[in-house]
Scaffold this motif. Structure first.
Motif, short mmCIF file in Angstrom:
data_model
loop_
_atom_site.label_atom_id
_atom_site.label_comp_id
_atom_site.label_asym_id
_atom_site.label_seq_id
_atom_site.Cartn_x
_atom_site.Cartn_y
_atom_site.Cartn_z
N PHE A 10 16.60 18.79 -22.96
CA PHE A 10 15.82 19.97 -23.35
C PHE A 10 16.43 20.46 -24.65
N GLY A 11 15.62 21.01 -25.52
CA GLY A 11 16.12 21.49 -26.80
C GLY A 11 17.22 22.53 -26.66
N ASP A 12 17.19 23.27 -25.55
CA ASP A 12 18.19 24.31 -25.31
C ASP A 12 19.61 23.76 -25.34
N VAL A 27 17.14 11.81 -36.92
CA VAL A 27 16.06 12.62 -36.36
C VAL A 27 16.54 13.27 -35.07
N LEU A 28 16.40 14.59 -34.97
CA LEU A 28 16.68 15.30 -33.73
C LEU A 28 15.36 15.68 -33.06
N LEU A 29 15.13 15.18 -31.86
CA LEU A 29 13.94 15.53 -31.09
C LEU A 29 14.37 16.56 -30.04
N LEU A 30 13.88 17.79 -30.19
CA LEU A 30 14.34 18.90 -29.36
C LEU A 30 13.17 19.50 -28.60
N PRO A 31 12.96 19.12 -27.34
CA PRO A 31 11.85 19.69 -26.55
C PRO A 31 11.93 21.21 -26.51
N HIS A 32 10.82 21.85 -26.87
CA HIS A 32 10.81 23.30 -27.08
C HIS A 32 9.47 23.85 -26.64
N GLY A 33 9.48 25.00 -26.01
CA GLY A 33 8.23 25.66 -25.66
C GLY A 33 8.43 26.64 -24.52
N MET A 34 7.79 27.81 -24.64
CA MET A 34 7.92 28.86 -23.63
C MET A 34 6.88 28.60 -22.55
N GLU A 35 7.34 28.05 -21.45
CA GLU A 35 6.40 27.62 -20.40
C GLU A 35 6.80 28.12 -19.02
N GLY A 36 7.58 29.20 -19.00
CA GLY A 36 7.96 29.79 -17.73
C GLY A 36 9.05 29.04 -17.00
N MET A 37 9.84 28.27 -17.72
CA MET A 37 10.89 27.46 -17.09
C MET A 37 12.26 28.12 -17.16
N THR A 70 0.01 18.10 -33.30
CA THR A 70 -0.82 16.96 -32.93
C THR A 70 0.02 15.69 -32.88
N PRO A 71 -0.36 14.76 -32.00
CA PRO A 71 0.35 13.48 -31.97
C PRO A 71 0.27 12.75 -33.30
N GLY A 72 -0.86 12.87 -33.98
CA GLY A 72 -1.03 12.19 -35.26
C GLY A 72 -0.03 12.66 -36.30
N ASN A 73 0.20 13.96 -36.36
CA ASN A 73 1.16 14.48 -37.33
C ASN A 73 2.58 14.08 -36.97
N PHE A 74 2.87 14.00 -35.68
CA PHE A 74 4.18 13.51 -35.23
C PHE A 74 4.38 12.06 -35.67
N ILE A 95 14.50 17.71 -38.13
CA ILE A 95 14.58 18.47 -36.88
C ILE A 95 13.16 18.64 -36.35
N VAL A 96 12.88 18.08 -35.19
CA VAL A 96 11.54 18.13 -34.60
C VAL A 96 11.59 18.96 -33.33
N PHE A 97 10.87 20.08 -33.32
CA PHE A 97 10.70 20.82 -32.07
C PHE A 97 9.57 20.14 -31.31
N SER A 98 9.95 19.26 -30.42
CA SER A 98 8.96 18.42 -29.75
C SER A 98 8.39 19.12 -28.52
N PRO A 99 7.24 18.70 -28.07
CA PRO A 99 6.53 19.43 -27.02
C PRO A 99 6.94 19.01 -25.62
#
Length: 954
Positions: free
Chosen positions: A678-680, A707-717, A764-768, A785-789
């Motif tokens: 997780f990006g955290d 490349v840093l892939l950092l899963p990020h998103g406020m989803e109640g977790m 979007t996946p295309g931009n990634f 640095i990629v804040f990935s979904p």
């Protein structure tokens, strides 16, 4: 009555291998004839008692030998000062014969000293003899294990390795040097010592973190390198702290002395290649001929910060990459050496993390030689307050690395263990530690006063004779060198230093690029600049897309049984390919696969990356019927493709991210990615991010495309599974918030070249797909640095058509409004700027409220460097609209503090950019699901309330 005759004594082998009790078996045969009962019983008792005593004494001697092998190091004479024990226990084992009365521990006495005992097969002290008097056994054991070398190895659970070490240290007269080797050792000590003396004379008030007290480090490292070269090593990557670095640069790597001396000149102007770094942090790269073996060798000393031990995993990653690209799978050509301080080796957790990478298949460097400069003190901290373990080196025991403690005032003993260490690595491909027990002649730096805190130690140090004098006196006494030869050696090196000092006065500019530790021959122009300043489109042909899609939606090997759930995933991929669309996982496949086709190695590393934290990737298929049978479809795409490496890492961020950073240093023609679970969790690697990734190019002129892939998103977790802390990366970005840049045709690529790293949050996946390919197609390298979904991985709207990634397309820094609002911009009342996942929540809410004509939504895909030109286009397009920045993160986090001043610069402070999102908070997210949903509803209600900011002053 018949008698018995004792024929043979057997002992169980258990004690020798595991320390279990021994059984004694007496093999006897009955003798014929009748004996007088009294004579018979008396004779039998005497024979039995004598045999039993003989057996017990032999077993006792075997136990004694083993005791020295296990615990002899506790009484070794390791401290040059003679005042401390190298281990904190000050422990004298009761089973070592330090006094005659201790023979009683084994049921022996002084009278037994001249008895001859047969030696077991687990010792080599006999040489060609199979039996020795007890007195000689003890003498030889003391010579082997209780002199100036202390050997820790009996914890190793491999008999062959233990026997190898015993043979190296127990064989009589094995530690012999030729006169030529002794003279070479003396010459190296002269250079090591006189270099420090020269710096002290010329710059007496400058910090230099000299090597005084452990001058033997220089000949020690050169011995390791000589032995490595002799065994086929032609590339050595080193990492070390600041103490002794200048000496290592001068006398091991052979950096030009005038360039080192230039670093001391306060009048020297810096070239415009970055901010640079202090002299005792710099690294370098040098190819030369090894004078002992007459073979070519490349030495690389890595630049590193003051953060002790942070460079360890970086060195390992660089060494692994060199081995990988050269096909050196056994580590016979490329070797790493790590130099440590005693306090840091015991105190810094990254040491432990790095050791635990040492034998993992995708991370092993096939053995590292660790050299500890053991000053027996930290900055001012006594070892008794600095560690709980007996030795500073005890961390190495976790990987069964042998540890050779050696008194650094005995140069020949040091040379011997360094030779053994190099041979150990070459033989067993495992780590090994050389602990140079020494002292620090001055304070932490030359300006520091150590008598405040270590008065007794420094009183002794002030009386201590220099190791050079000790060793030169020894060689003069035995006639190995003459006084004239010795003085000529000193004057010759002094003259070399003086001549280099004179040349350094002619220099006027400091060039940071002269200190580059990882050059990329042919990638840049001769003056270190990109060969062009443009980036071609990043799209690929539809044929390639179809081919990759077909392979990764199937199992490319025969008779391979996959999980039923995975069959459904592959079927879903096949349907997407048929419909000319990609989701996030497929877009990643397309980017990686197309780069492999172009000869670009791709490496993806991190916790659980093979499957993916969110079970979306599945880059490694597992046969459900055959254990450990796997298939990596990405390696079955093209006949002559580059290799793809995907590897689950140990549960480490600091160590593994440092390793991948080092791996990415070796070749610009590789895409190296590290993904956090997780990006955290990236903040446990914050040191690597702050000291190496963010500032590495500025300090050390070192490009890196990691490349840093950092899963990020406020989803109640909850607060630890929501935020990759984008605000921290943006705060460290070096673009100027208050200066509107000059916009030229090649503005985009120039802006990338000038930045210290690239920060994106693709929607979007295309931009990634495009941003991954752009990493390789741009003519330089920058960290990405990629804040990935997380939820977008399966979001039905988060799909891209082939049309977005085919030939001619490229990465979109900004995705403007493309719906009804864009057709009539004058009627738009509000423009919402956002980034990442929140776009889909905004678009859904806008549709539900039927505001698609009145509200435009514009996505910043590249946040830093800030897309000034494209943001300006959008603000001018919607000149009458209210501008809002909406983010799902809290106000004091996320992107707002970064984008606000830049928006105002674009707008020339003529219009406000209002904030909508969560209120400021201490934690990144709530742990309560109900609160999370209430916060989401609140900011969605606000952002689409077109009267929300009426009457507010700007």
């Amino acid at each position: 009555m018949h008698g018995w005759k004792i024929l043979k004594v057997f002992t169980s082998p258990g004690m020798f291998s595991s320390g279990m009790p021994m059984r004694v078996l007496l093999l006897a045969r009955r003798t014929k004839g009748l004996l007088h009962p009294h004579f018979h019983s008396q004779g039998l008792a005497q024979a039995s008692a004598k045999a039993e005593k003989m057996v017990e004494d032999h077993l006792a001697v075997h136990s004694l030998i083993r005791a020295y092998q296990i615990r002899g190091h506790h009484v070794a004479q390791l401290d040059p000062l003679g005042i401390l024990d190298a281990d904190l226990d000050s422990f004298v084992p009761s089973d070592l014969i330090t006094t005659i009365d201790k023979l009683g521990f084994y049921g022996l006495c002084e009278a037994d000293l001249d008895k001859i005992f047969r030696l077991p097969t687990t010792t080599f002290i006999g040489g060609n003899e199979h039996a020795l008097p007890l007195r000689e056994i003890i003498r030889r054991l003391e010579n082997s294990y209780c002199g100036h070398i202390g050997v820790e190895f009996m914890f190793i659970n491999n008999v062959e390795q233990c026997q190898w070490i015993r043979q190296k240290f127990e064989t009589p007269e094995i530690m012999k040097f030729t006169n030529e080797e002794k003279r070479t050792l003396l010459a190296r000590l002269v250079r090591s010592t006189r270099f420090e003396d020269f710096l002290a004379r010329k710059w007496s008030s400058e910090k230099r973190f000299g090597l005084e007290g452990c001058e033997v480090l220089i000949p020690a490292l050169k011995t390791v390198i000589d032995k490595g070269s002799e065994m086929g090593i032609d590339s050595v990557i080193m990492g070390m702290p600041h103490r002794g670095r200048l000496n290592v640069l001068a006398n091991v790597v052979r950096k030009d002395l005038d360039q080192i001396f230039c670093q001391f000149d306060p009048k020297m102007e810096a070239a415009d290649e970055g901010s640079g770094d202090v002299k005792y942090h710099l690294g370098t790269y040098h190819e030369r001929i090894n004078r002992v073996t007459n073979k070519k060798i490349t030495l690389s000393l890595m630049a590193n910060p003051s953060h002790l031990e942070a460079v360890d995993p970086v060195v390992q990653g660089k060494a692994k990459a060199e081995q990988f690209y050269r096909g050196d799978s056994a580590g016979k050509k490329v070797m790493s050496i790590l130099i440590h301080g005693d306090a840091a080796f015991a105190g810094q957790g990254v040491v432990y993390e790095t050791f635990h990478l040492s034998e993992l298949p995708s991370y092993t460097t096939n053995g590292t030689i660790h050299v500890v400069v053991n000053n027996q003190i930290g900055f001012t901290t006594d070892p008794r307050m600095a560690r709980s373990s007996p030795y500073t080196t005890d961390v190495a025991r976790v990987v069964n690395a042998p540890i050779f403690h050696v008194n650094a005032d005995d140069p020949e003993a040091v040379m011997y263990v360094c030779n053994v260490a190099a041979e150990w690595r070459n033989t067993f491909s495992k780590d090994v530690v050389v602990d140079l027990v020494s002292y620090r002649r001055f304070g932490h730096n030359e300006m520091d006063e150590p008598m405040f805190t270590q008065p007794l130690m420094y009183k002794q140090i002030h009386k201590q004779v220099h190791v050079l004098k000790k060793y030169s006196d020894k060689l003069l006494a035995d006639g190995t060198v003459t006084l004239q030869e010795f003085e000529e050696e000193i004057s010759k090196y002094d003259r070399i230093c003086e001549e280099a000092y004179t040349r350094s006065k002619d220099e006027t500019i400091l060039h940071n690029r002269h200190w580059l530790d990882s050059p990329w021959p042919g990638f840049f122009s001769p003056d270190g600049e990109p060969k062009m300043m443009s980036c071609p489109p990043t799209g690929i042909s539809e044929d390639v897309l179809q081919h990759i899609g077909n392979v990764v939606s199937s199992v490319p090997v025969e008779d391979f049984t996959i999980h039923g759930g995975l069959s459904r995933i592959l079927k879903g991929r096949a349907n997407m390919i048929k419909n000319r669309t990609v989701d996030w996982a497929l877009a990643e496949y397309m980017a990686f696969g197309s780069l492999l086709k172009e000869g670009i190695h791709v490496r993806l590393s991190g916790q659980d990356v093979e499957r993916g934290t969110f079970s979306h990737r599945h880059h490694v298929l597992h046969d459900q019927d055959i254990d450990r049978r796997t298939c990596v479809p990405m390696n079955h795409l093209w006949e002559n493709q580059a290799p793809y490496t995907v590897c689950n890492s140990s549960l480490s961020e600091y160590g593994v991210l440092g390793f991948e950073l080092g791996f990415a240093m070796v070749s610009p023609n590789a895409l190296v990615c590290w993904e956090a679970q997780f990006g955290d969790f990236h903040n446990t690697a914050q040191c690597i991010i702050d000291q190496f990734i963010s500032s590495g190019q500025a300090k050390w002129v070192r490009h890196n495309g990691l490349v840093l892939l950092l899963p990020h998103g406020m989803e109640g977790m909850g607060p630890e599974h929501s935020s990759a802390r984008p605000e921290r990366f943006l705060q460290m970005s070096n673009d100027d918030s208050d200066a509107y840049p000059e916009i030229t045709d090649d503005f985009e690529v120039h802006q990338l070249y000038d930045c210290n790293w690239i920060v994106v949050n693709c929607s979007t996946p295309g931009n990634f797909f495009h941003v991954l390919r752009r990493q390789i197609l741009i003519p330089f390298r920058k960290p990405l640095i990629v804040f990935s979904p997380k939820s977008l991985l399966r979001h039905p709207e988060a799909r891209s058509s082939f049309d977005e990634i085919i030939t001619g397309t490229r990465f979109r820094r900004v995705i403007p409004e493309e719906g009804p609002a864009a057709q009539n911009p004058d009627k738009v009342k509000r423009v919402i700027f956002c980034t990442g996942k929140v776009y889909y929540e905004l678009a859904k809410e806008r549709k539900q409220q039927d505001l698609e004509n009145e509200v435009a939504i514009c996505r910043l895909e590249q946040i830093s460097p800030f897309p000034f030109d494209l943001v300006k286009n959008e603000t001018e397009k919607y000149a009458n609209a209210e501008l809002v920045w909406c983010q799902e993160e809290h106000k004091n986090m996320g992107y707002y503090d970064y984008i606000k001043p830049r928006f105002l610069t674009v707008l020339q402070n003529s219009r406000p950019i209002w904030y909508v999102g969560r209120d400021p908070a201490a934690a990144p997210a709530t742990g309560n699901k109900c609160t999370h949903l209430a916060e989401l509803k609140r900011y969605l209600d606000t952002v689409f309330n077109l009267q929300a900011f009426e009457g507010r002053n700007f």
